[in-house]
Design an enzyme around this catalytic site. Structure first.
Site, short mmCIF file in Angstrom:
data_model
loop_
_atom_site.label_atom_id
_atom_site.label_comp_id
_atom_site.label_asym_id
_atom_site.label_seq_id
_atom_site.Cartn_x
_atom_site.Cartn_y
_atom_site.Cartn_z
N ARG A 52 0.88 -1.18 0.00
CA ARG A 52 0.00 0.00 0.00
C ARG A 52 0.90 1.21 0.00
O ARG A 52 1.75 1.35 0.88
CB ARG A 52 -0.88 -0.05 1.26
N GLU A 60 -11.12 5.28 -5.21
CA GLU A 60 -11.55 3.88 -5.23
C GLU A 60 -11.94 3.49 -6.65
O GLU A 60 -12.22 4.33 -7.49
CB GLU A 60 -12.74 3.69 -4.28
N ARG A 94 -0.89 -5.54 4.87
CA ARG A 94 -0.14 -5.05 3.71
C ARG A 94 1.08 -4.26 4.17
O ARG A 94 1.02 -3.57 5.19
CB ARG A 94 -1.00 -4.13 2.85
#
Length: 160
Positions: A52, A60, A94
């Site tokens: 990330r 999004e 992540r």
């Protein structure tokens, strides 16, 4: 003898920090997937590592500019070898990292081109805020929209 003792202590301290999660390491690998404008998979030791991008938040997938943001990141890094400056892990496991392609800071470039916001909740980097301000002034990327919605606000809204 004292030099050897110091070296051994430093080694064990490094091991301890690595196992406690306090040490962060840089790693490199080929980008094998682009999930969206701020998340990639990097192949490390023949296994994908989800990364990330630190301090930024891209639209999004179903949000305005979500696809364009993903495409912009793909054009920069897909199938290329990148260096990931690891800054920790998020609640999903992540890696949070700054991506470098040679001398290019990819996180900064995404903001500079108007393909991502500075993630206000997590960023204290003044340079990123300046890059975002410049993108707004020049109406780059998502800033062509007269009132773009930040991804964190979009995620809070009930989705259809």
């Amino acid at each position: 003898m004292a030099v050897v003792g110091r070296g051994v202590r430093a080694f064990w301290l490094a091991v301890l920090l690595a196992f406690t999660g306090l040490a962060h390491a840089d790693f490199s690998g080929q980008v094998v997937a682009i999930l969206d404008g701020d998340t990639i998979d990097v192949l490390v030791d023949q296994r994908p590592v989800r990364v990330r991008l630190a301090q930024i938040d891209a639209p999004e997938k179903r949000q305005a500019f979500g696809t364009r943001s993903r495409e912009a990141l793909a054009a920069l890094v897909f199938r290329k070898t990148v260096l990931v400056g690891e800054e920790g892990r998020d609640r999903y496991g992540r890696v949070i990292g700054t991506i470098h392609l040679g001398n290019l800071n990819v996180n900064e470039k995404m903001v500079r081109e108007g393909m991502a916001w500075v993630y206000r909740k997590y960023s204290k980097d003044k340079m990123l805020y300046e890059l975002e301000d410049q993108a707004k002034v020049h109406r780059l990327g998502l800033w062509v929209d007269p009132s773009p919605e930040a991804p964190w606000a979009y995620r809070r809204r009930p989705q259809k």
